[in-house]
Design a protein around this motif. Structure first.
Motif, mmCIF file in Angstrom:
data_model
loop_
_atom_site.group_PDB
_atom_site.id
_atom_site.type_symbol
_atom_site.label_atom_id
_atom_site.label_comp_id
_atom_site.label_asym_id
_atom_site.label_seq_id
_atom_site.Cartn_x
_atom_site.Cartn_y
_atom_site.Cartn_z
ATOM 1 N N ALA A 152 -31.217 60.611 43.915
ATOM 2 C CA ALA A 152 -32.337 61.257 43.252
ATOM 3 C C ALA A 152 -32.747 62.524 43.986
ATOM 4 C CB ALA A 152 -33.525 60.300 43.165
ATOM 5 N N VAL A 153 -33.132 63.534 43.229
ATOM 6 C CA VAL A 153 -33.612 64.790 43.797
ATOM 7 C C VAL A 153 -34.982 65.092 43.201
ATOM 8 C CG1 VAL A 153 -31.313 65.727 44.243
ATOM 9 C CG2 VAL A 153 -32.398 66.138 42.022
ATOM 10 N N LYS A 154 -35.715 65.980 43.861
ATOM 11 C CA LYS A 154 -37.086 66.276 43.479
ATOM 12 C C LYS A 154 -37.201 66.747 42.029
ATOM 13 C CE LYS A 154 -41.497 67.134 44.109
ATOM 14 N NZ LYS A 154 -42.487 66.034 44.231
ATOM 15 N N SER A 155 -36.222 67.528 41.566
ATOM 16 C CA SER A 155 -36.300 68.064 40.206
ATOM 17 C C SER A 155 -36.318 66.957 39.151
ATOM 18 C CB SER A 155 -35.136 69.022 39.940
ATOM 19 O OG SER A 155 -33.893 68.353 40.066
ATOM 20 N N MET A 156 -35.651 65.825 39.424
ATOM 21 C CA MET A 156 -35.671 64.710 38.477
ATOM 22 C C MET A 156 -37.071 64.132 38.345
ATOM 23 S SD MET A 156 -32.234 62.647 39.576
ATOM 24 C CE MET A 156 -30.609 63.400 39.526
ATOM 25 N N GLN A 157 -37.760 63.998 39.473
ATOM 26 C CA GLN A 157 -39.120 63.487 39.453
ATOM 27 C C GLN A 157 -40.066 64.468 38.764
ATOM 28 O OE1 GLN A 157 -40.567 62.345 43.309
ATOM 29 N NE2 GLN A 157 -42.347 61.286 42.480
ATOM 30 N N THR A 158 -39.825 65.761 38.959
ATOM 31 C CA THR A 158 -40.645 66.782 38.316
ATOM 32 C C THR A 158 -40.514 66.699 36.799
ATOM 33 O OG1 THR A 158 -40.436 68.258 40.222
ATOM 34 C CG2 THR A 158 -41.075 69.256 38.123
ATOM 35 N N VAL A 159 -39.275 66.556 36.312
ATOM 36 C CA VAL A 159 -39.049 66.432 34.871
ATOM 37 C C VAL A 159 -39.719 65.169 34.335
ATOM 38 C CG1 VAL A 159 -37.302 66.082 33.085
ATOM 39 C CG2 VAL A 159 -36.915 67.761 34.890
ATOM 40 N N LEU A 160 -39.581 64.061 35.055
ATOM 41 C CA LEU A 160 -40.199 62.809 34.622
ATOM 42 C C LEU A 160 -41.719 62.950 34.544
ATOM 43 C CD1 LEU A 160 -40.196 59.817 33.924
ATOM 44 C CD2 LEU A 160 -39.984 59.305 36.364
ATOM 45 N N THR A 161 -42.308 63.571 35.544
ATOM 46 C CA THR A 161 -43.759 63.755 35.561
ATOM 47 C C THR A 161 -44.216 64.587 34.367
ATOM 48 O OG1 THR A 161 -43.836 63.586 37.963
ATOM 49 C CG2 THR A 161 -45.692 64.655 36.894
ATOM 50 N N ARG A 162 -43.468 65.638 34.069
ATOM 51 C CA ARG A 162 -43.826 66.478 32.925
ATOM 52 C C ARG A 162 -43.724 65.710 31.618
ATOM 53 N NH1 ARG A 162 -46.931 70.933 31.819
ATOM 54 N NH2 ARG A 162 -46.789 71.009 29.554
ATOM 55 N N GLU A 163 -42.685 64.898 31.472
ATOM 56 C CA GLU A 163 -42.531 64.101 30.253
ATOM 57 C C GLU A 163 -43.649 63.072 30.126
ATOM 58 O OE1 GLU A 163 -40.556 64.404 27.729
ATOM 59 O OE2 GLU A 163 -39.168 65.935 28.476
ATOM 60 N N LEU A 164 -44.065 62.476 31.245
ATOM 61 C CA LEU A 164 -45.179 61.544 31.213
ATOM 62 C C LEU A 164 -46.451 62.250 30.748
ATOM 63 C CD1 LEU A 164 -44.483 59.674 34.567
ATOM 64 C CD2 LEU A 164 -44.531 58.587 32.319
ATOM 65 N N TYR A 165 -46.617 63.468 31.177
ATOM 66 C CA TYR A 165 -47.794 64.250 30.793
ATOM 67 C C TYR A 165 -47.777 64.587 29.298
ATOM 68 C CZ TYR A 165 -51.021 68.189 30.462
ATOM 69 O OH TYR A 165 -52.035 69.033 30.089
ATOM 70 N N ASP A 166 -46.624 64.959 28.773
ATOM 71 C CA ASP A 166 -46.514 65.408 27.380
ATOM 72 C C ASP A 166 -46.487 64.270 26.369
ATOM 73 O OD1 ASP A 166 -46.488 68.116 27.961
ATOM 74 O OD2 ASP A 166 -44.301 68.211 28.163
ATOM 75 N N ALA A 167 -46.214 63.054 26.819
ATOM 76 C CA ALA A 167 -45.946 61.943 25.903
ATOM 77 C C ALA A 167 -47.197 61.471 25.167
ATOM 78 C CB ALA A 167 -45.340 60.773 26.673
#
Length: 261
Positions: free
Chosen positions: A151-166
């Motif tokens: 896992a890399v930081k960018s994966m967590q960043t994308v996940l966080t953004r998707e959680l926000y938009d959902a």
């Protein structure tokens, strides 16, 4: 699915639309299809083919078990699942709602990769249904990588953004949407379960006891203040978000009003 295997073998190195169409027809109807699921996400194994998120299906069980062993060797607990013809359409729909966009057949053998939308029609709209394929894709990507220690930081960043938009589905026990069931963990903490779509919701509400309320992340923040937090898809990727984590997701991604400005 032996006929599919034979057609793929004969089509290697060729661009034959007629053969491809016959393979697609058989994928929807023939006995003997298998896929591989992984425990950490409660979903199908996610790979990449032609730069598209891909699921893997197999024309016989031995191929699937061989692939599942390869997956386990990367650090992912996996299992083989048979997809019988009567649930085949639901299976391909499930790939769509989970963020998959390609299907690889008989990986590591004579193989073929198809766009998912060569098999099912691309939905023009969801008729108001709550679906979050981007969030499921981000979660599958991140959690598989965590298990594989890649896992890399960018994966967590994308996940966080998707959680926000959902948009989420939250079970209610009353008609006003003010009373919600909670579930606990081994530490005695209480969480409100929330779901990315009706499929995940139905895993919780098997007896059809609850209505579904649609909430965004700002509403989840208010809900989370009433207990220890919320848990997203407890029968899927099972992501617990404390009150502080929900607030952090909002602060990192800005309010909805600022995002739209």
């Amino acid at each position: 699915m032996e006929k599919v295997h034979q057609l793929i073998a004969g089509a290697q190195g060729k661009d034959d639309p007629k053969t491809a169409a016959e393979i697609i027809r058989l994928l929807k109807t023939e006995d003997g299809m298998y896929t591989v699921e992984v425990r950490i996400t409660g979903n199908y194994y996610l790979g990449s083919e032609n730069e598209e998120p891909a699921a893997y299906i197999f024309t016989n069980e031995s191929y699937a078990r061989e692939f599942a062993l390869t997956v386990r060797n990367t650090g992912l607990t996996s299992r083989v699942r048979q997809i019988i013809p009567k649930v085949r359409h639901a299976f391909f729909d499930d790939l769509y709602r989970s963020g998959f966009r390609a299907v690889s057949i008989d990986r590591n053998h004579e193989t073929m990769t198809l766009s998912l939308f060569a098999i099912i029609s691309r939905p023009k709209n969801e008729n108001g249904a709550v679906l979050n394929p981007g969030l499921l894709l981000a979660a599958n990507t991140f959690y598989q990588a965590v298990a594989q220690r890649s896992a890399v930081k960018s994966m967590q960043t994308v996940l966080t953004r998707e959680l926000y938009d959902a948009e989420y589905l939250v079970p209610c026990t009353d008609e006003w949407g003010t009373d919600h069931p909670m579930i606990g963990n081994n530490d005695g903490e209480k969480f409100y379960p929330v779901f990315t779509d009706i499929v995940e919701f139905s895993k919780f509400d098997r007896k059809h006891q609850f209505s579904a309320q649609e909430l965004d992340i700002e509403a989840l923040k208010k809900l989370a203040k009433k207990c220890d937090g919320v848990v997203v898809n407890p029968f899927g990727f099972n992501l617990s978000l404390s009150r502080d984590k929900v607030e952090r997701i909002i602060s990192e991604n800005g309010t909805r009003e600022n995002a739209q400005a």
